[in-house]
Design an enzyme around this catalytic site. Structure first.
Site, mmCIF file in Angstrom:
data_model
loop_
_atom_site.group_PDB
_atom_site.id
_atom_site.type_symbol
_atom_site.label_atom_id
_atom_site.label_comp_id
_atom_site.label_asym_id
_atom_site.label_seq_id
_atom_site.Cartn_x
_atom_site.Cartn_y
_atom_site.Cartn_z
ATOM 1 N N ARG A 87 5.058 -2.599 -5.956
ATOM 2 C CA ARG A 87 6.069 -3.881 -6.434
ATOM 3 C C ARG A 87 7.579 -3.490 -5.474
ATOM 4 O O ARG A 87 8.010 -2.386 -6.256
ATOM 5 C CB ARG A 87 5.979 -4.844 -7.339
ATOM 6 C CG ARG A 87 4.672 -5.137 -7.905
ATOM 7 C CD ARG A 87 4.789 -6.469 -8.841
ATOM 8 N NE ARG A 87 3.893 -6.640 -9.143
ATOM 9 C CZ ARG A 87 2.299 -6.356 -8.911
ATOM 10 N NH1 ARG A 87 2.241 -4.682 -9.568
ATOM 11 N NH2 ARG A 87 0.897 -6.829 -9.280
ATOM 12 N N HIS A 112 3.543 -4.117 -1.692
ATOM 13 C CA HIS A 112 3.045 -3.710 -0.676
ATOM 14 C C HIS A 112 3.062 -4.265 0.496
ATOM 15 O O HIS A 112 2.503 -4.756 1.545
ATOM 16 C CB HIS A 112 1.419 -4.701 -0.656
ATOM 17 C CG HIS A 112 0.738 -3.326 -2.351
ATOM 18 N ND1 HIS A 112 1.249 -2.174 -2.263
ATOM 19 C CD2 HIS A 112 -0.605 -3.650 -2.948
ATOM 20 C CE1 HIS A 112 0.763 -1.272 -3.766
ATOM 21 N NE2 HIS A 112 -0.518 -2.410 -3.891
ATOM 22 N N HIS A 186 -4.814 2.355 0.441
ATOM 23 C CA HIS A 186 -5.620 1.630 -1.121
ATOM 24 C C HIS A 186 -6.929 1.410 -1.522
ATOM 25 O O HIS A 186 -7.606 0.296 -1.326
ATOM 26 C CB HIS A 186 -4.621 0.290 -1.306
ATOM 27 C CG HIS A 186 -4.465 -0.612 -2.300
ATOM 28 N ND1 HIS A 186 -5.387 -0.879 -3.245
ATOM 29 C CD2 HIS A 186 -3.191 -1.204 -3.508
ATOM 30 C CE1 HIS A 186 -5.257 -1.683 -4.354
ATOM 31 N NE2 HIS A 186 -3.799 -1.839 -4.323
ATOM 32 N N SER A 187 -7.166 2.616 -1.023
ATOM 33 C CA SER A 187 -8.641 2.504 -1.735
ATOM 34 C C SER A 187 -9.232 2.202 -3.379
ATOM 35 O O SER A 187 -8.708 2.596 -4.437
ATOM 36 C CB SER A 187 -9.242 3.899 -1.202
ATOM 37 O OG SER A 187 -9.657 4.151 0.698
ATOM 38 N N GLN A 294 -0.016 5.345 -8.993
ATOM 39 C CA GLN A 294 -0.292 4.296 -9.558
ATOM 40 C C GLN A 294 -2.044 4.432 -9.646
ATOM 41 O O GLN A 294 -2.940 4.020 -8.935
ATOM 42 C CB GLN A 294 -0.150 2.977 -8.452
ATOM 43 C CG GLN A 294 -0.493 1.701 -9.423
ATOM 44 C CD GLN A 294 0.743 1.174 -9.987
ATOM 45 O OE1 GLN A 294 1.626 1.361 -10.563
ATOM 46 N NE2 GLN A 294 0.653 0.333 -10.658
ATOM 47 N N GLU A 321 -3.695 4.776 -6.402
ATOM 48 C CA GLU A 321 -2.043 4.901 -5.360
ATOM 49 C C GLU A 321 -1.056 6.177 -4.919
ATOM 50 O O GLU A 321 -0.503 5.552 -6.402
ATOM 51 C CB GLU A 321 -2.063 3.653 -4.928
ATOM 52 C CG GLU A 321 -3.144 3.053 -4.933
ATOM 53 C CD GLU A 321 -2.580 1.470 -5.367
ATOM 54 O OE1 GLU A 321 -1.230 0.988 -4.859
ATOM 55 O OE2 GLU A 321 -3.315 1.092 -6.666
#
Length: 356
Positions: A87, A112, A186-187, A294, A321
């Site tokens: 963000r 994102h 972002h898996s 993250q 992430e």
């Protein structure tokens, strides 16, 4: 799936976009039989098949069987994220005396990369095979002003699978104007291949994490994890800590926070995190050059979308992430995410799979 004689990459149709572009799925296979399927739309990882301790394979990432659900991929399943992962407060930042306004797609913030980002566009794909690895090089040029970002950014993302069941993601970018850059993937992982991740055991190599406000923007504090549910320095069953009474857990509805990774000086890749699923024995280790990671525990998945294994369940998968810190363009004490002309953005993350 069984071990094979050589590495390979195959290409198959995956659907057609509304503008008529054809999407392809590329399947990477190593000599252990591990497979990774990647799309040239959003460079999305749509499947990863890895064995358990008995040699039984399962698909351990969330995804869809068709292209259509990816066109409304609000959870960013499997996609490369850019120009800026995570963000930016109110979608605003100042750079070299000029103010910029980005898309506000996670009100009141930018998330994102914006409405289009790198996850909703086609990439050029060039598969390759070597003696012991197989991969794909993805490239695209993000034009000046895309999603509000300054400068033309030329980006390369390389996915490479070796015979030790390690998937390497290498990112490279150059720009003609100063611009924020913070790329990640972002898996969503579930090492059991089904159910929730509450029985998974997670370890994160971080003494500190970033508390956030009600809008999930870092407060600026680098808080110590000691005595909190964020102390994941030793293997922790996610279900034992995810609902503990803590203000930050309440704000995130679970884990949705950046951890400040402990890094060893001079080491190219540091072990950032490990996840173990005790029933299958599957283990995933995450190595990275990035200063943060993250950890997101799937708190906003709600079963409204149907993936390969059925409804995508609440806390049905987790994300790790690797990244620079959220809102870094507005917080000068965070590691800088500004890329300038003449500089090269280069970083690597490796997901290594095994079974115990």
């Amino acid at each position: 799936m069984t071990p094979v004689d050589s590495v390979s990459v195959t290409q198959a149709p995956f659907g057609i976009l509304p503008d008529g572009q054809h999407v392809s799925a590329f399947t990477l296979t190593n000599r252990q039989g591990m497979q990774v399927k990647v799309l040239d739309f959003g460079t999305i990882i749509s499947a990863i098949h890895v064995p358990d301790r008995d040699g039984n394979f399962a698909d351990v990432v969330l995804g869809f069987e068709r292209i259509e659900p990816y066109l409304a991929n609000s959870a960013f399943l499997g996609a490369v994220i850019g120009r800026f992962g995570n963000r930016i407060a109110e979608g605003r930042f100042s750079l070299d005396g000029k103010d910029y306004q980005l898309a506000v797609n996670n009100a009141p913030n930018h998330l994102h990369g914006g409405n289009q980002g790198f996850h909703q566009v086609m990439w050029q794909a060039e598969p390759f095979t070597r003696d012991d690895t197989v991969g794909i090089t993805f490239t695209r040029s993000s034009p000046h002003g895309e999603d509000g970002y300054p400068g033309k950014l030329d980006v390369t993302v390389v996915y490479e699978l070796d015979n030790d069941n390690a998937l390497s993601l290498r990112y490279h970018a150059v720009t003609d104007q100063a611009t924020p850059v913070n790329l990640t993937n972002h898996s969503y992982f579930n090492l059991a291949g089904q159910g929730t991740i509450l029985g998974h055991e997670v370890t994160i190599n971080a003494d500190r994490y970033l508390p956030v406000d009600a809008g999930s923007i870092p407060t600026g504090e680098l808080a110590h994890v000691s005595g909190t549910p964020f102390d994941l320095r030793q293997s922790t069953v996610i279900g034992d800590s995810i609902d503990l009474p803590h203000e930050q857990i309440r704000i995130g509805r679970g884990y949705d926070h950046n951890f400040v990774l402990n890094q060893k000086p001079g080491k190219l890749l540091n072990l950032a995190a490990s996840v173990r699923e005790p029933v299958s024995g599957r283990l995933m280790q995450v190595y990275t050059q990035e200063p943060g990671i993250q950890f997101y525990s799937g708190n906003f998945l709600d079963g409204s979308q149907h993936g390969k294994q059925g409804p995508i369940r609440y806390r049905g998968a987790l994300c790790l992430e690797t990244q620079h810190f959220p809102d870094a363009p507005n917080q000068s004490h965070f590691p800088s995410t500004i890329l300038r002309p003449g500089q090269v953005y280069r970083t690597q993350t490796v997901y290594r799979f095994s079974a115990e």
